[in-house]
Motif scaffolding. Structure first.
Motif, PDB file in Angstrom:
ATOM      1  N   UNK A   1      37.823  64.653  23.274  1.00  0.00           N
ATOM      2  CA  UNK A   1      36.504  64.087  22.994  1.00  0.00           C
ATOM      3  C   UNK A   1      36.555  62.783  22.202  1.00  0.00           C
ATOM      4  N   UNK A   2      37.486  62.684  21.239  1.00  0.00           N
ATOM      5  CA  UNK A   2      37.552  61.460  20.451  1.00  0.00           C
ATOM      6  C   UNK A   2      37.913  60.263  21.321  1.00  0.00           C
TER       7      UNK A   2
ATOM      8  N   UNK B   1      43.434  63.893  13.407  1.00  0.00           N
ATOM      9  CA  UNK B   1      42.976  62.511  13.197  1.00  0.00           C
ATOM     10  C   UNK B   1      43.556  61.556  14.232  1.00  0.00           C
ATOM     11  N   UNK B   2      44.510  62.016  15.049  1.00  0.00           N
ATOM     12  CA  UNK B   2      45.106  61.106  16.035  1.00  0.00           C
ATOM     13  C   UNK B   2      44.051  60.589  17.001  1.00  0.00           C
ATOM     14  N   UNK B   3      43.318  61.528  17.622  1.00  0.00           N
ATOM     15  CA  UNK B   3      42.300  61.127  18.581  1.00  0.00           C
ATOM     16  C   UNK B   3      41.228  60.242  17.977  1.00  0.00           C
ATOM     17  N   UNK B   4      40.548  60.704  16.912  1.00  0.00           N
ATOM     18  CA  UNK B   4      39.504  59.870  16.314  1.00  0.00           C
ATOM     19  C   UNK B   4      39.990  58.482  15.890  1.00  0.00           C
ATOM     20  N   UNK B   5      41.223  58.411  15.360  1.00  0.00           N
ATOM     21  CA  UNK B   5      41.724  57.111  14.919  1.00  0.00           C
ATOM     22  C   UNK B   5      41.857  56.155  16.097  1.00  0.00           C
ATOM     23  N   UNK B   6      42.387  56.674  17.202  1.00  0.00           N
ATOM     24  CA  UNK B   6      42.521  55.809  18.377  1.00  0.00           C
ATOM     25  C   UNK B   6      41.148  55.441  18.921  1.00  0.00           C
ATOM     26  N   UNK B   7      40.240  56.425  18.958  1.00  0.00           N
ATOM     27  CA  UNK B   7      38.893  56.142  19.453  1.00  0.00           C
ATOM     28  C   UNK B   7      38.159  55.124  18.606  1.00  0.00           C
ATOM     29  N   UNK B   8      38.239  55.274  17.283  1.00  0.00           N
ATOM     30  CA  UNK B   8      37.562  54.313  16.404  1.00  0.00           C
ATOM     31  C   UNK B   8      38.194  52.924  16.506  1.00  0.00           C
TER      32      UNK B   8
ATOM     33  N   UNK C   1      30.752  55.140  15.535  1.00  0.00           N
ATOM     34  CA  UNK C   1      31.804  55.526  14.591  1.00  0.00           C
ATOM     35  C   UNK C   1      31.442  56.836  13.900  1.00  0.00           C
ATOM     36  N   UNK C   2      30.161  56.999  13.585  1.00  0.00           N
ATOM     37  CA  UNK C   2      29.736  58.229  12.917  1.00  0.00           C
ATOM     38  C   UNK C   2      29.988  59.437  13.815  1.00  0.00           C
ATOM     39  N   UNK C   3      29.654  59.281  15.120  1.00  0.00           N
ATOM     40  CA  UNK C   3      29.910  60.374  16.063  1.00  0.00           C
ATOM     41  C   UNK C   3      31.402  60.731  16.096  1.00  0.00           C
ATOM     42  N   UNK C   4      32.251  59.721  16.193  1.00  0.00           N
ATOM     43  CA  UNK C   4      33.694  59.981  16.307  1.00  0.00           C
ATOM     44  C   UNK C   4      34.235  60.519  14.987  1.00  0.00           C
ATOM     45  N   UNK C   5      33.755  59.940  13.863  1.00  0.00           N
ATOM     46  CA  UNK C   5      34.202  60.425  12.560  1.00  0.00           C
ATOM     47  C   UNK C   5      33.862  61.906  12.405  1.00  0.00           C
ATOM     48  N   UNK C   6      32.711  62.309  12.985  1.00  0.00           N
ATOM     49  CA  UNK C   6      32.317  63.716  12.856  1.00  0.00           C
ATOM     50  C   UNK C   6      33.385  64.642  13.428  1.00  0.00           C
TER      51      UNK C   6
END
Lengths: 89, 89, 89, 89, 89, 89, 89, 89, 89, 89, 89, 89, 89, 89
Positions: free
Chosen positions: G27-28, F24-31, F60-65
């Motif tokens: 990717x994120x 979740x580190x990457x997605x959290x920063x990306x979102x 957000x949906x793409x990154x959440x995926x």
């Protein structure tokens, strides 16, 4: 010397060095930043030199105190180590 | 000294040093940043010197308190360690 | 002291130090940033001094609370450790 | 105490400290950033003070909740640990 | 308790703490960034306050969900661990 | 429980936690970055609010995926682990 | 289960988790950057919305494909592992 | 299965996952940067859309090829591993 | 298979994966930077499109060559490994 | 094959891969930076295209030479290793 | 070959690769920066082309010399290793 | 060769390589920065070329001396190692 | 040579190399920064050349002294090591 | 020499080197920053040269003192080590 005192001596030696070695990184960077900003502020506003210098010295003292904490712990571990005193008795 | 007290002594020595060694990195950087901004703010707005100085000192006290926490734990581990007291009895 | 209590004592000593040592890095940087911005904001808009100071103190309290969590866990592990109490009985 | 309960106690002690120690780094930096921006926004637009303060507090609460998760896990591991309860029975 | 259940208990304790400890770093930084930008946007364009607040809350909910995933896994490992249930039977 | 199933259980527990914790580190920063930019864009160009919100949600949906992938693997390892099923038979 | 299949199972479990866990970080961050830039570009040039959206989706698909590679390897290791199949025969 | 084939299988499983897991970090960041710049360039110079899109796709293909190298090695290690073939004969 | 060939096979498998996995990080970032700058330069100076594209392709070829070195070593270790050939004879 | 030659073979395999894997990170970033600046310089000053291209190629050659050093060492270790030759005699 | 010479051979092989592998990172980044600045300086001040080129080449030679030091040590360890010579006699 | 001389030889080989390998990172970055600034300063103020060149060379000599220290230690350890001389007698 | 002197010799060799290797990183970066700023300051204010040069040399001497400390410790450990002298007697 | 004194000697040697090696990183960066800012401030405000130089020297002395702490601990460990003195008696 027996095994127990040797182990305590080694722990004290290694810890005293690591403590001051790691402990000055932060203060050094912090002081460097403070001094640098003080110099550029003086160049920008020479009239405030006195106030800037006074505040700088108070700030440096605060940051230096952090390194002093580490130095104190380091010195205690070398010269006034209660565990070592106990081990010798 | 026996094996148990030696192990506790070593753990106390190493931890007390590491705690204060790591623990001053953050406060030192934080204080350095605060002092630096205070100096550049004074140069930019000399009339607000008094307010800036007062706020700076409150802020430094807050940040210093974080390092004090580490120093307190470090001192407790060296001089008032309940586990060590227990081990000696 | 026996082997079991020694191991628990060592774990408590090491953890209590590491917890507060690592735990103040974040809050110190966060508070340093807040104080720094407060000072530059005051210099930029002296009239808002009161509002800025009030918000700053609330913010510092929130961030300080994070370090307090670590300090509380650290103190619990040293002085009110349920596992240690159990081990002694 | 026997070997099994000792191992579980040690794991609980170490994990509870590490969890809250690592877990406050992120929230502290996040809150520091939020407070800092709030202060500079207030200085830039004093009329929006009320809205900014309200949004800031909601945001701080959200971020604080992340640290609370870690604190909750840390407290569960010390005071309401189901594995420890099981081991004692 | 036997060796097998002890090992599973230790793995569950350590993993539950590490998971939530590491897992909040990213969300905390992400939320801090979002809140900070929301505040500066409000100061820059007070008329858009409503839209900004609404989007901010949706965004915070999305990011908070990432931390919730970690918290859920952490709670499952402590209170509804299928491997632990199996080990006890 | 025997040695083999215990080892597989431990591997599953540890991996499920680490996977979602790191994942979740990457997605959290990306979102966080996406939400932050959305808010500042809205403040800069309120008329494009609708388009920005729509694109933001798709993004957000793409990154959440990406985080969902990790959560799925984590859940499979806990509740639908083919290696564990095999070990139990 | 025997020793050999257990070792292969453990390696598959751990690797499948680590692969997807590490593999979504890049990717994120990349997608977050793309979405963020898309939003600020839309705010700056609303007339190009259609072109920007189309390019954004192609770009997101390319980056998502990188995470898919990791997910595919992760799924192969759990559900279609040739080494595991061989070990069972 | 014997010891030798098990060791080779484990090495192949772990390496195939790590290779693709680490290998997509760089390409993902590189592609994210490229897509982001393409979008902001389009917003700045809508007339060059065609040229920018064409160059972007060539560039993405070059960067994607780097991830493909890793994927190819990863697939070879799982499905066409000469060392594994040898070990089975 | 005997112990010696197994060890060489494992070393070859692990090294071939790590080499290409680490080796594409740098080139991917470098190519991403080049492509990104090419795109923004085209938007800024559309008339130089031809020169920019030509230089970009030469540059990408140079950087790609670095990844090719890693891929070549990786392939040699899998399919044309002199140490493995020797071990089999 | 005996133990000695196996150890030397493993060391050669691992080192040859690590050397080129780590060794291309720096050159790739350096070349990427050079190419990127060349492109933006051309866009800014199209008339200097010839000089810029010439200097770029000399610079790329210098940086590429650094990666070549690593490639040479890597090839020597695989195909012209004096320690291996000695071990075989 | 005996144990002693094997150990020295392994140490020489590993060290020679690591030395040049790590040693080119710094020079590559330094040269990349120098070349990049040279190119942008030429674009900004075409008349100084000659002086810039000359200074660039001197500077690159100085930085290249640092990598040469590493290459020399690496070659000495492979082809003119006094410890190896001694071990063989 | 006996065990003692072998250990000293290995330590000397490894240390000599690591010393120069790590030791050139800093100087290379420092020199790269100096050269880069020199070039951009020349482009900005061609009349000061002579002074800039002279100061640059003095500065490069100072920084190069740092790498020379590492090279000297590295050479001493290979060719004039007092511990090795002692071990051979 | 006996075991004790060998261990001390190895510790001295490794430490002397590491000390100077790590110790020049900071000074090299610091000096590079100082030289770079000196050059750009000269270009900006050619009339202050003399003052800048003088201050630069004093500053470089201060920073160089830090590297000298490391070099002195390194040389002491190789050529004037009191522990080694003691071990030989 | 016996085992105990050897261990203490090794700990002293390694710690003395590491302490000064790590300990100069921070001060070197801090001093480099201070000197750099001093130079650019002089170029910007030549009239304040005297004040800037004086403040710079005080600041450098403060930062140098941090490195001196490390050097003192390093020298104490080599030449005035109480644990070593004790071990010899």
């Amino acid at each position: 010397m027996d095994t127990y005192t040797t182990i305590i001596a080694v722990a004290s030696i290694v810890t005293s060095g690591i403590t001051i070695g790691i402990g000055v990184i932060g203060p050094a960077i912090g002081e460097g930043r403070s001094v640098a900003t003080a110099l550029s502020s003086m160049a920008q506003q020479p009239d405030s030199s006195a106030t800037i210098t006074r505040t700088l010295f108070v700030g440096l003292a605060m940051i230096e105190s952090l390194a002093i904490y580490c130095f104190v712990v380091s010195m205690i571990l070398i010269f006034a180590n209660p565990f070592w005193s106990r081990a010798l008795t």
